[in-house]
Design an enzyme around this catalytic site. Structure first.
Site, mmCIF file in Angstrom:
data_model
loop_
_atom_site.group_PDB
_atom_site.id
_atom_site.type_symbol
_atom_site.label_atom_id
_atom_site.label_comp_id
_atom_site.label_asym_id
_atom_site.label_seq_id
_atom_site.Cartn_x
_atom_site.Cartn_y
_atom_site.Cartn_z
ATOM 1 C CB SER A 48 -0.817 -0.075 1.271
ATOM 2 O OG SER A 48 -0.030 0.520 2.472
ATOM 3 C CE LYS A 49 -2.009 6.352 -2.891
ATOM 4 N NZ LYS A 49 -3.248 7.076 -2.912
#
Ligand code: GLU
Length: 467
Positions: free
Chosen positions: A239-240
């Site tokens: 994820s980010k």
């Protein structure tokens, strides 16, 4: 052309992320290797969440990576008529039915199931209904034979078996009349002749449901290969938090597409302990059988390492073209020279990204050099006045700026002032670069050219301060 037909089927609800790009790449490589057909299908039936902006972002990223398709892009939103016909077909055959249960009713039933420790699933209460009230409805697919099971031999995961009682009557058409993913994906894969579905294993739970739909619609079931997901270094889903997940964010950060391709393919696929692969080598060597069963771990350091490899070994002419927008972004006007290709050659060894290369290129094109404090204090001092004057004279009278001519020019200064090479080259380099890292002194002089060299020495002479 072989019989192989594969596809990449992104939903345009955001940018192309690392995982999607890897799926696209695996499909592309296999199609090229087996001289099959690679279809690109845009899955935009969810009209609320699909945007043209996302379609463009996905297509741009595919183009950047060089993943050209043989057919497509085909838009599912152009195919609603076909899907409607197929819904009708299943309704007519008694394999689907209208369900009038409201969201509230379904929620209530789900609550009860959870409280009673049962897996919540639709109870089929509208199955036997014959009336057609004037009320919103969804269409559900009637799951066959609750006592049976469905199995398939996944090309990566092996045999997967699911009992039908685990599944429920899938919604194939929403109340607004639009068809759902699991339904249209089957119709399209079948109608487009896809015989191997390579996709992320986040879809593996959908596959048994889809197999039932293939059969109900009278289609042949394709083969499947579910690719394990990509994790961050903490073993959590990428994820980010782990860095940029958008492919194009890496382009903006100055990565080369070949580095990204090389990086992506190794997230799950291996060939001995080789790390560096050109696209042609990948097309030759790629196979689904060598895709591992366990998740790949995203490692930004390795991507950076690959990128520096490709920059170091890249064609300077091409790199110069790729560098231009990065220079423009920094407000650097490179049109008046020095020659950008020559500049690139001097920076390839020391730039891990095009952003770093643009930073490194700044001093070449600067109208006025910015000196860092340390360089100014160390070299722009009055006691170097004579040295800079001698350098100016020697370099002014040197006609050809190549090593053969520059070397004797510098040597004459060494001899005249009885200095070692470093004592001459270091202040000269400082006057020419402002302290920025730079290639060898002769290359530097050659690339900057006489006019710039003399201007910069003069400018240094004008800025000298007491030591
Ligand atoms: N459109 C789906 C997605 O973007 C992929 C469907 C598939 O590959 O079957 O997740």
């Amino acid at each position: 052309m072989s019989e192989l037909r594969v596809r990449f089927a992104p939903s345009p609800t955001g940018y192309l992320h690392i995982g999607g790009a890897r799926t696209a790449l695996f499909n592309y490589l296999l199609a090229r290797k087996e001289q099959g057909t690679f279809v690109l299908r845009i899955e935009d039936t969810d009209v609320e969440r699909s945007t043209q902006e996302s379609v463009d972002a996905i297509l741009d990223a595919m183009t950047w990576l060089g993943l050209s398709c043989d057919e497509g892009p085909i838009y599912q939103s152009d195919r609603f008529d076909l899907y409607r016909q197929k819904v009708q077909l299943l309704l007519d055959k008694g394999l689907a039915y209208r369900c009038y249960c409201s969201a509230e009713e379904l929620d209530a039933k789900r609550e009860v199931a959870l409280q009673e420790g049962r897996k919540p699933k639709y109870d089929g209460s509208c199955r036997a209904r014959n009336d057609q009230p004037d009320a919103p409805y969804v269409v559900r697919f009637k799951l066959p034979d609750p006592d049976g099971e469905v199995s398939f031999n996944d090309r990566i995961k092996g045999v997967i078996r699911v009992r039908n009682e685990e599944l429920d009557d899938l919604i194939i058409q929403r109340t607004d009349g639009t068809p759902t993913y699991n339904f249209v994906v089957v119709i399209d894969d079948a109608e487009m002749g896809i015989n191997l579905v390579i996709r992320g294993d986040d879809h593996i739970n959908n596959t048994p449901r889809q197999i039932h739909l293939y059969r109900a619609l009278g289609y042949e079931v394709p083969e499947f290969a579910h690719v394990p997901m990509i994790l961050g270094d903490d073993k959590k889903r990428l994820s980010k938090r782990h860095g940029a997940t958008s492919v194009m964010a890496y382009q903006e950060q100055g990565y080369l597409p070949e580095a990204m391709i090389n990086y992506l393919v190794r997230l799950g696929w291996s060939h001995g302990d080789e790390e560096i692969f050109s696209l042609d080598e990948l097309i030759e060597k790629f196979s689904i059988e060598a895709v591992g069963r366990s998740a790949g771990v995203f490692n930004p350091d390795k991507l950076l390492w690959l990128n520096s490899h490709y920059i170091k070994n890249g064609d300077p002419q091409r790199l110069a073209g790729l560098l231009e927008p990065f220079l423009v972004k920094k407000g650097i006007d490179f049109t008046a020279g020095p020659d950008l290709v020559a500049v690139v050659k001097g920076l390839q060894e020391r730039s891990a990204t095009l952003v770093q290369m643009a930073d490194g290129a700044s001093f070449y094109f600067a109208e006025t050099l910015e000196f860092d404090d340390k360089t100014r204090r160390k070299f722009l001092t009055e006691d170097n006045r004579r040295l800079f004057s001698e350098l100016k004279t020697a370099l002014e009278s040197c006609d050809l700026y190549d090593e053969t001519h520059l070397e004797p020019a510098l040597k004459s200064v060494l001899q005249k002032m009885d200095l070692k090479f470093g004592k001459v080259a270091q202040p000269l380099r400082a006057a020419l670069t402002g302290g920025a890292p730079s290639p060898g002194i002769y290359e530097l002089l050659e690339v900057l050219g006489k006019e710039r060299v003399i201007n910069r020495i003069e400018s240094a002479l004008n800025q000298l301060t007491a030591p």
